[in-house]
Design a protein around this motif. Structure first.
Motif, PDB file in Angstrom:
ATOM      1  N   UNK A   1      38.709  50.293  29.258  1.00  0.00           N
ATOM      2  CA  UNK A   1      39.205  51.241  28.261  1.00  0.00           C
ATOM      3  C   UNK A   1      40.390  50.613  27.540  1.00  0.00           C
ATOM      4  N   UNK A   2      40.096  49.676  26.655  1.00  0.00           N
ATOM      5  CA  UNK A   2      41.141  48.983  25.894  1.00  0.00           C
ATOM      6  C   UNK A   2      42.185  48.350  26.813  1.00  0.00           C
ATOM      7  N   UNK A   3      41.718  47.587  27.794  1.00  0.00           N
ATOM      8  CA  UNK A   3      42.619  46.884  28.695  1.00  0.00           C
ATOM      9  C   UNK A   3      42.887  47.593  30.011  1.00  0.00           C
ATOM     10  N   UNK A   4      42.532  48.853  30.110  1.00  0.00           N
ATOM     11  CA  UNK A   4      42.656  49.603  31.361  1.00  0.00           C
ATOM     12  C   UNK A   4      41.271  49.638  32.003  1.00  0.00           C
ATOM     13  N   UNK A   5      41.134  48.969  33.137  1.00  0.00           N
ATOM     14  CA  UNK A   5      39.828  48.885  33.788  1.00  0.00           C
ATOM     15  C   UNK A   5      39.750  49.951  34.875  1.00  0.00           C
ATOM     16  N   UNK A   6      38.736  50.801  34.746  1.00  0.00           N
ATOM     17  CA  UNK A   6      38.500  51.868  35.715  1.00  0.00           C
ATOM     18  C   UNK A   6      37.085  51.787  36.251  1.00  0.00           C
ATOM     19  N   UNK A   7      36.887  52.084  37.534  1.00  0.00           N
ATOM     20  CA  UNK A   7      37.943  52.257  38.513  1.00  0.00           C
ATOM     21  C   UNK A   7      38.696  50.944  38.731  1.00  0.00           C
ATOM     22  N   UNK A   8      39.799  51.022  39.462  1.00  0.00           N
ATOM     23  CA  UNK A   8      40.584  49.820  39.751  1.00  0.00           C
ATOM     24  C   UNK A   8      39.636  48.772  40.327  1.00  0.00           C
ATOM     25  N   UNK A   9      39.612  47.578  39.752  1.00  0.00           N
ATOM     26  CA  UNK A   9      38.582  46.593  40.117  1.00  0.00           C
ATOM     27  C   UNK A   9      38.623  46.073  41.556  1.00  0.00           C
ATOM     28  N   UNK A  10      39.746  46.220  42.250  1.00  0.00           N
ATOM     29  CA  UNK A  10      39.824  45.689  43.615  1.00  0.00           C
ATOM     30  C   UNK A  10      40.096  46.754  44.674  1.00  0.00           C
ATOM     31  N   UNK A  11      40.108  48.006  44.280  1.00  0.00           N
ATOM     32  CA  UNK A  11      40.455  49.081  45.223  1.00  0.00           C
ATOM     33  C   UNK A  11      39.525  49.125  46.428  1.00  0.00           C
ATOM     34  N   UNK A  12      38.231  48.959  46.211  1.00  0.00           N
ATOM     35  CA  UNK A  12      37.261  49.084  47.303  1.00  0.00           C
ATOM     36  C   UNK A  12      37.405  47.979  48.344  1.00  0.00           C
ATOM     37  N   UNK A  13      38.117  46.901  48.013  1.00  0.00           N
ATOM     38  CA  UNK A  13      38.320  45.780  48.948  1.00  0.00           C
ATOM     39  C   UNK A  13      39.559  45.957  49.812  1.00  0.00           C
ATOM     40  N   UNK A  14      40.411  46.936  49.484  1.00  0.00           N
ATOM     41  CA  UNK A  14      41.741  47.045  50.073  1.00  0.00           C
ATOM     42  C   UNK A  14      41.826  48.206  51.072  1.00  0.00           C
ATOM     43  N   UNK A  15      42.050  47.870  52.324  1.00  0.00           N
ATOM     44  CA  UNK A  15      42.160  48.923  53.337  1.00  0.00           C
ATOM     45  C   UNK A  15      43.374  49.806  53.085  1.00  0.00           C
TER      46      UNK A  15
END
Length: 180
Positions: free
Chosen positions: A125-139
């Motif tokens: 979204x114009x530089x804001x990537x949703x969902x956060x691209x690495x959230x699912x990797x982070x406990x």
């Protein structure tokens, strides 16, 4: 702030959930990172962000440099009238108030606020990537999220928060500081 709560089924449309992750590993002027994070949450309301549910605080080693101070992280589900870009602006404003410095990548920080998801929106979204691209990797994101919304379904990665928390590859030492 209230204790962490799992959202009762039917009380919140998890497909529309707006999720924000909080982190700190430099207490700055505060007595502790926990105090800093609590103060940041208290500031949300002044910026038009209502906290609907929150996790406990999770501690973990700093990543990628474990010699940096350890992190304290948590997740909140919020309600806001702000669109995603405006919400990011409000989160950045709160970080500025808490003297967030952006020097080198992954450096210790007084406050880190990440927009993890905004409903089912996905893409750039114009530089804001949703969902956060690495959230699912982070406990330290999926673990706290699984506490309060175990059935939240990731918009682009197969799985719900509870299951994704078992497959994380970053911050695998993350643990709740204490169960509330």
């Amino acid at each position: 702030m209230s204790v962490p709560t799992e959202i009762p089924e039917g009380d919140l449309d998890l497909d529309g959930a707006v999720i924000v992750a909080l982190g700190c590993n430099d207490k700055g002027v505060w007595a502790s990172c926990e105090e800093s994070l609590e103060a940041a949450l208290a500031r949300f309301r002044a910026e038009g962000i209502d906290v609907l549910a929150r996790s406990s605080w999770w501690s973990s080693q700093a990543w990628p440099d474990p010699t940096d101070p350890p992190f304290l992280n948590g997740v909140v589900i919020v309600r806001t009238e702000h669109d995603p870009r405006a919400l990011m602006g409000k989160l950045a404003r709160i970080e500025d108030i808490f003297d967030r410095r952006r020097s080198v990548r992954n450096a210790p920080r007084t406050l880190d606020l990440d927009l993890i998801a905004y409903g089912r929106l996905n893409g750039d979204l114009e530089g804001l990537i949703l969902p956060h691209p690495r959230a699912a990797e982070r406990l330290f994101v999926m673990g706290p999220l699984a506490e309060i919304a175990p059935d939240w379904r990731h918009p682009t990665v197969e799985g719900v928060a509870q299951d994704l928390a078992t497959t994380c590859t970053v911050g695998v030492d993350a643990r709740p500081q204490r169960r509330l």
